[in-house]
Design a protein around this motif. Structure first.
Motif: not given
Length: 1015
Positions: A135, A146, A151, A153, A162, A164, A424
Motif C-alpha cells: 500500500y 487499497g 479494501e 481505502a 473509507s 483509511l 487480499h
C-alpha cells in the motif's frame, strides 16, 4: 497572531516557498505542525529530526534536559499563538481540521493540508521507499484502491466507508500508524475525513509515478506471445525441426553438445512407456528394429498416437492436475459412484484429439454444448457434505467450495495461483482481490451434486421411445371403443381433480380408504374458480379469507398441528394439516360464501413431500348448489390403483365383455401388442443416468469479502476475468450458464497469453520429466522463469496455429532429435548441467505408480484392457457413515484393469503402489515428487500382489518358452526388458532358476531398474 507580527510575516513567506518545492524535498509535515515547528525554530532555534517535524526526543542527544525545557517553552509560545489566532478568527469553535482549510469556503486542499499530513505519519511505511501490505499513500491510484487487504481505502465522498479513516482513527482491527509511532490527533483525523467527504480531490500533477497508475502486466507470462523463429544453428544436420534448433543453440551457449541417437530398442520402449504407460511386446520391438524404411520411426509415432492407450495414459496426467477423485474427502469421505464419467470424458477427448480450446471450454461449460460429463472438472475436488448449524461456518464451507473451483481453474488453465487473492490483493502477481470475487461470481451458481447425464445413448433411446409411443397411440386408438384412459395413481404431494365447469356452493372430499388404514390426512383442500387454475389469476375460493365455512366428519384430537382450520389456511405441509378421527375414512366439506362456477379441486397429503402415510387412495369429490343435491365430479375410480410399486403415470383399462368372438379376437391381439409395446416403452423411457458433474442455479449478487470473511461483505462485484488481462463485459444479472461460457471463451482464446503457454509446458514436462517452466501450475512471480523462453513461445504459437491439436504437439516433440537422444550420462556434460535441464541427453526417470502396475500386469499376461465405465476398488467393501478404507490384498480379473480405472479415493492410497508418490487428490498435483523409500522396495518385492503376478509371469513364460530353462530365461528377459540377456545374465539367471525356480527370476525382473525406468 497579532502578538507576533514578524513571525506571522516570516511564516507566510516560508509557507509560500514550501508550496513551490517538490513533495520529495519537503520534510514530513502535518496539520498544525508547520506553525509549531517554525515557532520553535524562531523562538528557540531548535534543530529538528531529519525524519519528521518534531524535535528529537529526550535521551537522543546530550542536551536532553535543555531541550525538554525548550520544548515546554515552545508549547507555551504555541498556546499563546493559538490563543491569538482564535481571538482574531470568528470561527473560534471550528474543529482543528478546519484551521488549514480555505477560510472562505472551508475546502480542504490536498497539497496544502493532506499531503503533508500523509508524509508526516504514513510515508515511512507506505511511501516511495517502503510499502507495507503493498500500500502506498504517495500514489493516487494505489492510495484510493487499497493494498493487500483489497479494501477501497479512500471512497471519494464517503469517509464513513473509507478504510483509511478506520485505520487512522483506531476504529478498525488495523491501526495506523502502528504502536510506537506518533498517531494522528483528532484534528488530523477530522481533516482527512473532511477531505474525503468533499470528494477526495487529488490533483493530477501530484498523483505520483504514472507507472504505478495501472495494474502492472510486465511479467513475462502475461505479455502477448512473441512471434519468434527458430535460430539458425550450425549443428551438422542434427536438427530435425524447430525444437532442435532452439535446444542446440542453448547447448552451444553452455559449451555442450547433444548426445547420439538412442538405439531402436531403446526408442520404442521409451515411446511406449512415455505415451502408453505400457511396454511394447517383443514382437512389436522386433518389427520396428527390422523396419528399414526411412520414416519407420515417424510411422511408429503415428501408431502410438492412434492407440486408445494414449488417452488412458495421458488422462492420468490431467486428472492429477485437476485433483479428480471419486469420494468427497473430509471425515466421511463418502463415494461418488457417478463421478467416473468425467474420467472417461478426458480419455475420450484425448483419443479423439479434441482441440484443446474446446477441451477447456467443455470443462467449464460443457452443459451448454451437450458434454454434460465434462463439467465434472468443476466439482472434482473435495466437498464437505456435513453442514454446520452455525451460519458463519456454513457460509465458510461454501466459500471453500468456490475457492476450490477458482484455484483449480487458475492453476490448471492459466498457471496462476488465484487463491492468494481470496483475502487480499495478490502479494506477488497482478491479481486483485476484486478479481477473485469476480471469478467467484462466475462460479457462484455451481453446486456439488449429480444431474441427469444426457448421453448419446440416452438420446438415441429417447428417440426410439418416441417412435414406440407413437405406435402405442395408434393401437390404443383402435382399442378405444373398449377402453378407458386411467389417470396416474394418487400422489402424496398433490392431486388435481379436473372436471367440466359446474356451479357449486358446497364442495366435499369423501375418503373411503387410506394406504395404511390409518386416519386420513389432508394438508390443504383448494377449490378454483373456472378457468383460473394454473394461470397468474388463479383464485382459490376455499381460502378462509374468502368467508367460507368448513366442516368435517370428525377431527383428530389432541394435536395442535392437525386441526380443521388448517384445511384452508393457504399453508402446506404436515405441520398445517387436518386428520380425520376415523381409521381409514372421513370427509371434509367447504361451504362457499355463494355459488361459484368451478372446474378444479386440488388436494394433497403433504405438499412438502416428507410424509407418505395416511394417504387417501379411494375417494370421491362431490359438489352441490343447493342443500342435498350432491353430485360426484371426480373420484379415484378413473385412476391407476395405488400401490407402493405403481408407476407415476397413467394407464388404460379395457372391458371386452359383450363382444362377438371375432371382435374379441381382434381386441385381444391388439392388447397383446399394446402390452409388448408398453413394456418396451417403459424400458426405453427410463430416466437418464446421473453424473456427478455439478448442479447449476442462478446465483444472487456476489460481494467482495473483507479478508475473505463471509460475514463481512463489502461492495458488490460482477462476474468477470482478471483485470490485468481484460474483461468479460458481464452484468450482475447475467444468466448463470452465460457466465461460465464467457469465462471459458476468454480462457480458451488465442489472445490469452497464458493458456497455450501453460499447456505446451505441461506436455513438455511429462515428456522430459521437467517443464520448460519447472513450476507447471505457477507462471507467476513466484514461479520459475523458463529455461528456454523463445522455445516456449514458439511451441505455444505452433500449438495455436495447429488448431490446438495435442497430438500434433506430441508428434512435434516425439519426432525431434532432442527426444531421440540417448540417455547415457557423460561426465563432462554432468559437470555443466547435472540435472540435464538443457537436454544434452534424454533424462531417464522412474515410471509413475500407475505405469508400474500396468506394466507388471501386461508382462504377466493378465492385463484386462476393458475401457471405461465404473472403476474397480482397491479397498475392502464397507458401508460405514464415516468410511474406513482398508486396502485389498487380492484382486480378481476386474482388478487387473489399468490403474486409471481404479476408483480414486481421496486421501487414501492403494496398499502397494500408493507409496510410489501417488497424489491423494486432496489438492491439485501438477508435478509428482520422485522419492525413493524402503517401503517402495519392500512393496515391490514382497507384496502379495507382486508375488502373485510374478507367479503368473512365470506361468506365461513356461507356456511360451517350454520346459527348457535357457529358453525360459531368454523369454522372461524379452517380455520384461524388451531384449535378450547377455552371457553373464544368461548364466546367473539360469542358476537362479535352477536353485529357486522360474518365479524367483520373474520376481527379480519386475524389480529391476531397467523395468521401472523410461530409458
Amino acid at each position: 497572531m497579532k502578538a507576533f507580527p514578524a513571525t506571522k510575516r516570516w511564516l507566510g513567506r516560508w509557507h509560500a516557498q514550501e508550496q513551490q518545492r517538490p513533495i520529495a524535498a519537503k520534510p514530513c509535515l502535518g496539520l498544525g505542525t508547520i506553525q509549531t515547528k517554525l515557532a520553535c525554530v524562531e523562538v528557540m532555534g531548535l534543530e529538528t529530526s531529519l525524519h519528521g517535524s518534531r524535535p528529537r526526543r529526550a535521551g537522543r542527544f546530550p542536551q536532553a534536559a535543555t531541550l525538554a525545557v525548550a520544548m515546554s517553552l515552545a508549547w507555551l509560545m504555541m498556546a499563546v499563538w493559538v490563543g491569538g489566532v482564535l481571538a482574531a478568527e470568528p470561527d473560534g469553535d471550528k474543529p482543528a481540521a478546519a484551521t488549514t482549510s480555505d477560510e472562505s469556503d472551508g475546502t480542504v486542499d490536498f497539497a496544502r493540508d493532506v499531503q503533508p499530513l500523509l508524509a508526516k505519519h504514513c510515508y515511512k511505511c507506505h511511501g516511495p521507499r517502503r510499502q507495507e501490505s503493498n500500500y502506498r499513500l504517495d500514489v493516487r491510484q494505489i492510495a484510493m484502491a487499497g493494498g493487500d487487504f483489497g479494501e477501497a481505502a479512500i471512497v471519494p465522498g464517503k469517509a464513513a466507508e473509507s478504510a483509511l479513516i478506520d485505520y487512522v482513527s483506531g476504529q478498525g482491527d488495523v491501526v495506523m500508524p502502528p504502536e510506537g509511532e506518533q498517531p494522528l490527533d483528532d484534528g488530523e483525523v477530522a481533516l482527512l475525513r473532511a477531505w474525503i467527504d468533499q470528494g477526495a480531490k487529488w490533483p493530477d500533477d501530484l498523483a505520483g509515478d504514472a507507472a504505478h497508475q495501472t495494474l502492472s502486466s510486465d511479467h513475462w507470462s502475461l505479455k502477448p506471445l512473441r512471434q519468434v523463429e527458430p535460430p539458425e544453428v550450425d549443428d551438422g544436420g542434427w536438427s530435425r525441426n524447430g525444437i532442435d534448433r532452439f535446444i542446440f543453440a542453448r547447448l552451444a551457449a553452455a559449451g555442450l553438445q547433444p548426445s547420439d541417437e538412442a538405439d531402436r530398442r531403446t526408442l520404442i520402449r521409451r515411446l511406449y512407456l512415455d505415451m502408453h504407460g505400457l511396454p511394447p511386446t517383443p514382437e512389436e520391438i522386433d518389427a520396428f528394429v527390422d523396419d528399414r524404411r526411412a520414416d519407420a520411426y515417424e510411422r511408429l509415432v503415428d501408431r502410438v498416437l492412434a492407440s486408445p492407450h494414449y488417452g488412458e495414459r495421458w488422462a492420468r496426467h490431467w486428472l492429477d492436475v485437476v485433483r479428480f477423485a471419486e469420494t468427497n474427502g473430509f471425515e466421511t469421505n463418502t463415494p461418488r459412484p457417478n463421478a467416473y464419467p468425467y474420467r472417461d470424458y478426458v480419455i475420450r477427448a484425448l483419443n479423439e484429439d479434441k482441440p484443446y480450446d474446446e477441451f477447456v471450454f467443455e470443462q467449464l461449460a460443457g452443459d451448454a454444448v451437450g458434454e454434460d460429463a465434462a463439467t465434472g472438472f468443476l466439482v472434482g475436488g473435495p466437498w464437505d457434505s456435513v453442514k454446520s448449524p452455525d451460519v458463519g461456518l456454513t457460509l465458510m464451507q461454501r466459500q471453500n467450495e468456490l475457492a476450490d473451483m477458482i484455484n483449480t481453474t487458475g492453476t490448471a488453465f492459466l498457471g496462476l495461483t488465484l487463491g492468494c487473492a481470496r483475502c487480499h490483493n495478490h502479494k506477488f502477481d497482478p491479481v486483485l482481490q476484486k478479481d477473485y470475487y469476480s471469478l467467484q461470481a462466475v462460479f457462484a451458481g455451481v453446486r456439488h451434486g449429480e444431474r441427469p447425464w444426457l448421453t448419446a445413448e440416452y438420446k438415441a433411446r429417447k428417440a426410439k421411445a418416441d417412435e414406440v409411443g407413437a405406435r402405442l397411440a395408434q393401437l390404443r386408438q383402435k382399442l378405444s371403443p373398449w377402453g378407458q384412459r386411467l389417470r396416474r395413481p394418487v400422489s402424496p404431494k398433490q392431486n388435481v381433480e379436473q372436471f367440466p365447469p359446474v356451479e357449486a356452493r358446497w364442495v366435499r372430499l369423501i375418503i373411503e380408504q387410506t394406504n395404511d388404514q390409518t386416519e386420513p390426512c389432508v394438508d390443504e383442500l383448494e377449490v378454483f374458480a373456472a378457468g383460473t387454475y394454473g394461470t397468474a389469476d388463479a383464485r382459490n375460493m376455499a381460502l378462509a379469507a374468502e368467508g367460507v365455512v368448513v366442516r368435517s366428519s370428525g377431527d383428530y384430537p389432541g394435536h395442535a398441528i392437525h386441526k380443521l382450520e388448517h384445511i384452508n389456511d393457504g399453508r402446506y405441509g404436515n405441520e398445517r394439516s387436518w386428520i380425520s378421527d376415523t381409521r381409514g375414512k372421513g370427509w371434509v366439506e367447504i361451504e362457499l360464501a355463494e355459488p361459484v362456477l368451478i372446474d378444479h379441486v386440488v388436494w394433497g397429503r403433504d405438499r412438502k413431500g416428507r410424509y407418505r402415510d395416511r394417504l387417501a387412495v379411494q375417494y370421491r369429490v362431490e359438489v352441490a348448489r343447493t342443500p342435498g343435491t350432491w353430485q360426484v365430479v371426480a373420484s379415484s375410480a378413473d385412476r391407476v390403483p395405488w400401490s407402493k410399486d405403481a408407476k407415476p403415470h397413467g394407464a388404460w383399462r379395457y372391458d371386452l365383455s359383450g363382444l362377438s368372438e371375432s371382435e374379441r379376437a381382434t381386441a385381444e391381439s391388439l392388447l397383446r401388442q399394446v402390452e409388448s409395446l408398453e413394456a418396451e416403452y417403459e424400458r426405453l423411457n427410463a430416466p437418464p443416468p446421473k453424473v456427478y458433474a455439478g448442479r447449476f442455479e442462478q446465483p444472487g449478487t456476489t460481494y467482495r469479502l473483507y479478508r475473505g470473511d463471509p460475514m463481512q461483505k463489502r461492495e458488490p462485484v460482477v462476474p468477470d476475468a482478471l483485470t490485468v488481462l481484460g474483461s468479460l463485459g458481464l452484468e450482475d444479472q447475467t444468466p448463470e450458464q452465460q457466465r461460465r461460457v464467457a469465462l471459458a471463451r476468454w480462457i480458451a482464446s488465442a489472445d490469452n497469453p497464458l493458456t497455450a503457454r501453460v499447456m505446451v509446458n505441461r506436455v513438455w514436462h511429462y515428456h522430459f520429466g521437467t517443464g520448460i517452466v519447472d513450476t507447471p501450475s505457477d507462471f507467476g512471480s513466484n514461479g520459475s522463469r523458463p529455461s528456454h523462453p523463445d522455445l516456449l513461445d514458439w511451441l505455444a504459437g505452433e500449438f495455436i496455429r495447429g488448431d490446438w491439436s495435442l497430438k500434433r504437439l506430441h508428434r512435434l516433440i516425439l519426432t525431434s532429435s532432442t527426444y531421440r537422444q540417448s540417455s547415457r550420462p557423460r561426465e563432462s556434460a554432468l559437470a555443466v548441467d547435472a540435472g540435464s535441464r538443457l537436454l544434452w541427453r534424454f533424462p531417464p526417470r522412474r515410471l509413475e505408480a500407475e505405469a508400474i502396475r500396468d506394466s507388471i500386469l501386461k508382462t504377466s499376461g493378465v492385463l484386462n484392457l476393458k475401457m471405461g465405465g465404473p472403476g474397480f476398488s482397491a479397498f475392502e467393501p464397507n458401508e460405514n457413515y464415516v468410511r474406513v478404507y482398508k486396502p485389498r490384498e487380492t484382486f480378481d480379473a476386474d482388478g487387473w484393469r489399468r490403474m486409471v480405472y481404479m476408483t480414486k479415493v481421496r486421501m487414501e492410497q492403494d496398499g502397494v503402489f500408493g507409496a510410489f508418490d501417488c497424489p491423494d487428490a486432496g489438492q491439485v498435483c501438477p508435478r509428482r515428487s520422485r522419492s525413493t523409500t524402503a517401503i517402495q522396495a519392500l512393496n515391490l518385492l514382497n507384496s502379495r500382489f507382486v508375488m502373485r503376478q510374478a507367479g503368473l509371469f512365470a506361468q506365461r513364460v513356461q507356456r511360451e518358452a517350454g520346459a527348457d530353462e535357457a529358453a525360459q530365461v531368454r523369454r522372461a528377459f524379452r517380455l520384461a526388458l524388451g531384449r535378450g540377456p547377455d552371457a553373464w545374465e544368461q548364466r546367473t539367471a539360469g542358476e537362479l532358476v535352477t536353485q529357486h525356480g522360474l518365479t524367483a527370476l520373474c520376481r527379480a525382473l519386475l524389480n529391476a531398474n531397467e523395468f521401472l525406468f523410461i530409458p
